[in-house]
Design an enzyme around this catalytic site. Structure first.
Site, PDB file in Angstrom:
ATOM      1  N   SER A 115       0.899  -1.238  -0.049  1.00 34.22           N
ATOM      2  CA  SER A 115      -0.118   0.059   0.042  1.00 34.22           C
ATOM      3  C   SER A 115       0.773   1.172  -0.106  1.00 34.22           C
ATOM      4  CB  SER A 115      -0.934  -0.072   1.284  1.00 34.22           C
ATOM      5  OG  SER A 115      -0.380   0.051   2.501  1.00 34.22           O
ATOM      6  N   ALA A 118       2.191   1.780  -3.396  1.00 31.46           N
ATOM      7  CA  ALA A 118       1.125   2.037  -4.306  1.00 31.46           C
ATOM      8  C   ALA A 118       0.519   3.193  -4.198  1.00 31.46           C
ATOM      9  CB  ALA A 118      -0.048   1.052  -4.053  1.00 31.46           C
ATOM     10  N   ASP A 159       8.733  -3.800  -3.871  1.00 31.88           N
ATOM     11  CA  ASP A 159       7.275  -3.069  -3.877  1.00 31.88           C
ATOM     12  C   ASP A 159       7.383  -1.978  -5.011  1.00 31.88           C
ATOM     13  OD1 ASP A 159       6.910  -4.742  -1.711  1.00 31.88           O
ATOM     14  OD2 ASP A 159       6.050  -3.263  -0.409  1.00 31.88           O
TER      15      ASP A 159
HETATM   16  O1  PMV Z   1       5.187  -5.499   3.683  1.00 30.24           O
HETATM   17  P1  PMV Z   1       5.088  -5.067   2.025  1.00 30.24           P
HETATM   18  O2  PMV Z   1       4.016  -5.612   1.457  1.00 30.24           O
HETATM   19  O3  PMV Z   1       5.649  -3.847   2.047  1.00 30.24           O
HETATM   20  O4  PMV Z   1       6.544  -6.234   1.827  1.00 30.24           O
HETATM   21  C1  PMV Z   1       7.773  -6.030   2.273  1.00 30.24           C
HETATM   22  C2  PMV Z   1       8.736  -6.898   1.655  1.00 30.24           C
HETATM   23  C3  PMV Z   1       9.844  -7.208   2.379  1.00 30.24           C
HETATM   24  O5  PMV Z   1      10.768  -8.307   1.528  1.00 30.24           O
HETATM   25  C4  PMV Z   1       9.942  -7.740   3.667  1.00 30.24           C
HETATM   26  C5  PMV Z   1      10.833  -5.875   2.564  1.00 30.24           C
HETATM   27  C6  PMV Z   1      11.342  -5.535   1.406  1.00 30.24           C
HETATM   28  O6  PMV Z   1      11.767  -4.480   1.126  1.00 30.24           O
HETATM   29  O7  PMV Z   1      11.537  -6.120   0.228  1.00 30.24           O
END
Ligand code: PMV
Length: 325
Positions: A115, A118, A159
């Site tokens: 989010s 996004a 992300d």
């Molecule tokens: O929690 P999210 O959807 O923002 O995903 C984080 C993903 C991680 O691998 C834990 C951190 C990153 O920077 O990739």
């Protein structure tokens, strides 16, 4: 690639109005280990959509999640967004004045569906559109990354890449992105635990473990190996093998300390009702989990069981890529 198509630009009466949109993302495999240079696989998640609308105003205001006020007074939790708005106006050499920025989301905040990335993505797109300027993918990535660094501390960039590219990605930090096809005869269920995750905290806890004991380095390496095994499974289009890989990944993520009782319960419930594999997705410690199922009947059964077990919401998507390569 230029992003005119995802942008809408119109005049409403005498007021200028512009819109920018972004999809969310789901990490199939490789969260956390991706921070240490291991590969990850992530896909866009169309059920999660952010829309930023900008209208002319006599001040600079922001409406987003629970905040509705002047941008200058936005709380600490919105610092990433506030900074990306300022940097975007700098980037296009426009004074930050006379705009009302309104962000609407079908994605709950902090649920591991990307989010924050996004929101930044939709907002940068809306600002460029408001000034009728062309936005390159490179600039968009650079700007979204500014917000991600503030929100997540030391993000892998996954992300930001997935929401900007809107394609399934095999991703290694610092390397060129590789798009791939994730089509196979199966369905993915996404379930919201109803608990906010805290990615920054989860990433820093894993870092402490990683630095303290070699066994955690091995878990991280194992997660990377699983992603590479999954890549072969996507070529084979074998959901049963993918499910097994997801279960193994969940064990390593648990051993790294980023699962919790709520996620474990939903993972267990999914498997009990016929899922081929289930795991957390994103930062963990709350947020969302995913389950892979063979067909629509099992998808319905597992979804219902997840809601009964306490999930706040579920979404079902077919494992298919649009515009396959
Ligand atoms: O929690 P999210 O959807 O923002 O995903 C984080 C993903 C991680 O691998 C834990 C951190 C990153 O920077 O990739």
């Amino acid at each position: 690639m230029l992003h005119h198509l995802s942008l809408v630009y119109l005049y409403n009466m005498s007021n200028k109005v512009a819109v920018g949109k972004s999809l969310g993302k789901i990490i199939l495999l490789g969260e956390h280990s991706v921070v240490y240079g291991e590969p990850a696989i992530a896909i866009p998640f169309p059920s999660a959509e952010i829309t930023t609308t900008i209208t002319e105003s006599d001040s600079v205001s922001l409406k987003c999640f629970n905040y509705d006020g002047q941008l200058a007074d936005a709380p600490e939790v919105l610092l990433g967004l506030k900074t990306v708005i300022e940097k975007t106006f700098d980037e296009i050499n426009q004074p930050l004045e006379n705009v009302a920025i309104n962000i609407e989301s079908t994605i709950p905040a902090e649920r591991g569906m990307g989010s924050s990335a996004a929101v930044a993505n939709a907002t940068v797109r809306a600002i460029y559109n408001y000034f009728n300027m062309q936005l390159s993918e490179q600039t968009l990535l650079k700007l979204v990354d500014i917000s991600e660094k503030i929100v997540h501390g030391n993000p892998s960039g996954l992300d930001a890449s997935i929401v900007v590219k809107e394609r399934p990605l095999y991703y290694i930090k610092g390397q060129d992105f590789e798009q791939f096809s994730f089509s196979m005869d199966a369905y993915l269920i996404v379930a919201d635990t109803g608990e906010k995750g805290n990615t920054k905290f989860a990433v820093s806890e894993v870092r402490k473990k990683y630095d303290s004991d070699d066994k955690y380095k091995q878990y991280v390496a194992q997660l990377g190996t699983l992603v590479n095994n999954a890549r072969e499974v996507f070529i084979e289009k074998n959901p049963v093998k993918l499910g097994t890989i997801m279960n193994e990944a969940q064990s390593y993520l648990s051993a790294l300390g980023v699962s919790n009782a709520t996620i474990d319960n939903l993972v267990f419930t999914s498997l009990l009702h016929g899922a081929l594999g289930a795991k957390l997705t994103g930062g963990g410690l709350g947020g969302c989990m995913i389950a892979l199922v063979q067909d629509e009947t099992v998808a319905k059964r597992v979804s219902e069981a997840l809601i009964t077990a306490g999930a706040h919401d579920t979404w079902v998507m077919k494992m298919e890529s649009k515009g396959e390569i």
